[in-house]
Scaffold this motif. Sequence first.
Motif, mmCIF file in Angstrom:
data_model
loop_
_atom_site.group_PDB
_atom_site.id
_atom_site.type_symbol
_atom_site.label_atom_id
_atom_site.label_comp_id
_atom_site.label_asym_id
_atom_site.label_seq_id
_atom_site.Cartn_x
_atom_site.Cartn_y
_atom_site.Cartn_z
ATOM 1 N N MET A 173 0.824 -1.010 -0.112
ATOM 2 C CA MET A 173 -0.022 0.066 -0.027
ATOM 3 C C MET A 173 0.921 1.129 0.090
ATOM 4 S SD MET A 173 -3.096 0.923 -0.027
ATOM 5 C CE MET A 173 -4.503 -0.204 0.694
ATOM 6 N N TRP A 174 1.991 1.275 0.757
ATOM 7 C CA TRP A 174 2.812 2.346 0.858
ATOM 8 C C TRP A 174 3.343 2.626 -0.637
ATOM 9 C CZ3 TRP A 174 6.383 0.484 5.387
ATOM 10 C CH2 TRP A 174 5.606 0.518 6.644
ATOM 11 N N GLU A 175 3.670 1.670 -1.468
ATOM 12 C CA GLU A 175 4.259 1.716 -2.714
ATOM 13 C C GLU A 175 3.114 2.357 -3.692
ATOM 14 O OE1 GLU A 175 5.606 -2.061 -4.105
ATOM 15 O OE2 GLU A 175 7.105 -2.212 -2.396
ATOM 16 N N ILE A 176 2.035 1.937 -3.553
ATOM 17 C CA ILE A 176 0.788 2.634 -4.104
ATOM 18 C C ILE A 176 0.624 3.876 -3.881
ATOM 19 C CG2 ILE A 176 -1.717 2.511 -4.436
ATOM 20 C CD1 ILE A 176 -1.385 -0.556 -4.121
ATOM 21 N N LEU A 177 0.376 4.345 -2.544
ATOM 22 C CA LEU A 177 0.422 5.693 -2.379
ATOM 23 C C LEU A 177 1.528 6.580 -2.651
ATOM 24 C CD1 LEU A 177 -1.072 5.166 1.369
ATOM 25 C CD2 LEU A 177 -2.288 5.514 -0.719
ATOM 26 N N SER A 178 2.797 6.016 -2.572
ATOM 27 C CA SER A 178 3.768 6.904 -3.164
ATOM 28 C C SER A 178 3.777 7.082 -4.563
ATOM 29 C CB SER A 178 5.135 6.058 -2.632
ATOM 30 O OG SER A 178 5.529 5.862 -1.624
ATOM 31 N N ARG A 179 3.223 6.366 -5.404
ATOM 32 C CA ARG A 179 2.927 6.493 -6.891
ATOM 33 C C ARG A 179 1.873 7.522 -7.050
ATOM 34 N NH1 ARG A 179 0.576 1.860 -9.392
ATOM 35 N NH2 ARG A 179 1.312 0.285 -7.448
#
Lengths: 306, 247
Positions: A173-179
Amino acid sequence: MRIATHGLTKIYDKKYQALDQLTFNVDLNGIFSVIGRNGAGKTTLIRILSTELLPTSGTAFVNNLDVVKDATALRNEIAVVPQEARPLPWLTPLQTVRSYLMWRGYSYRESKERSKDALRSLGLENLEKVKNRKLSGGQKRKLMVATVIASEAPIIFLDEPTTGLDYVSRKEMWEILSRLKKDRLIILTTHYLEEAEILGDRIMILDKGKLADIGSIDELRSKIKFPYVLRIMSDNVDINEDGVEIKRVSNRQTLVYGTASKIYNLVPYLVTNKIKFTVEQASLGNIFEQYVGEEDGGDKNEKEDW
Amino acid sequence: MKRRIGSQIMASILVNAIYAMINYPIILLNTLLAPLAILAVVTFASHGTLLPVAVTGALIMNMVSSGTSMQQDLSHLKNDMRLQDMIVSSPTTSTIYIVGMAISEIVYSIPTIAFLIVLHFIFVKTTILGGFIIFLALATTFTFSVSLGFFLSTFTSDIIQSWGFSGIISPLLTTIPPVYYPITYIPYPYRYLSYLSPTTYASEIVQSQIGVFHLGFQNFVISWVVLISITVVLGYLAVRRSRWREV
């Protein structure tokens, strides 16, 4: 984008005070993390800013729109995943995203294309026709995020989007939000301080409905008394240094909090005695403890997880 | 972007009726059973003499059930799924949401309504004007019922509370009042009590159109005035006084 509040107060049922004269004015981009203990007022703040909840008094502006007077205009600019929101179990992911987009006014055809794109961007394209009730907890959370990012809204509110997820799912989820933060403003509440630290371009600390502070992690760190932590791999050390705080932790470690100079004064002693150690900048957890304290200061008025 | 109100209404219909029916066809049977069960009991108990009244009664009950179902559905979507919070923060207004959800309840009931209309054509004798008046009475009943359902749903905090409301509304509006039987079957002074229920006025109008009893012009007008007044008040409460945005 700017978020500003002035004297923002929320009192539930005339007795439970969730926000107390909250005043701040901040320009934002990327991810804005709101942290605080249970009952600190995080969810109440998010719900007021996202026009779900009326304040008792005070004003709040999102992108220069008054959350009370300009709510209709503001609702075109925002999309929200509330705390504990779940996809409807009788729908599929595609139906879930599509219906939300149609509620936002997209046509039946347009909503289908946007839904597929959003599901693909979150890696859910193979599940688009599976019933939501068969999805894992992580997939359900991702689906809720997919639902709001499929819209055109430039401001996304996510109230504890990773609560209950395992570490791997949270990292996904962190990777998604960072994108996502590259072209949206994301306002995020979380109980995971590590998450707020990794994701938050700016962090707000709420304490019992009041603003403790707001800023980047470096700005917050620069304001605290002990911005460095010396981690000593022994619980049997003899340290007599003024101006530091010493804490012995259970796994045979001793933590020493202090300024850079105070910490480095201790290094010769550790080297001479061949004691292993590391020196770190204070984490958001350390910063948070120094702002709001470690004792169980949960609001006695606590009604629920505000 | 251009907002399409038709799409916003359709979203409610898809989520609360069409997708639900496609994904769980068993619920079609569920909606069919409740009104038909009482219809069967009344018909058999009266040796068939009350069949026309029971058919129109089942139609009235179906309209009222749309409201109680809507109240339960919206309460569930609001409290368990947090859907209302997501919708409140979107460009959909409360009125669009009510209209969409109300239509979804009708769509949900299409099998029942279709079956009852067939029975109506076979067993109920009325004129074209009478049929039109019955339609208007049913539409008004549906309107006050969904208004009441929406209004109450916005104040519920959990599904158990919602069941409490519908558990009270359903017998008070459909089972006890003279919906499935003629009002003349109720002895005085209890008959006066039945006028506390708005469905009594709808039933009087409907039953007078199928020849169960004669309703004088003055009483006919009074029944309509009361029924419309209640509908206007509940509609106002739903649109203006419901707790769409939390306080």
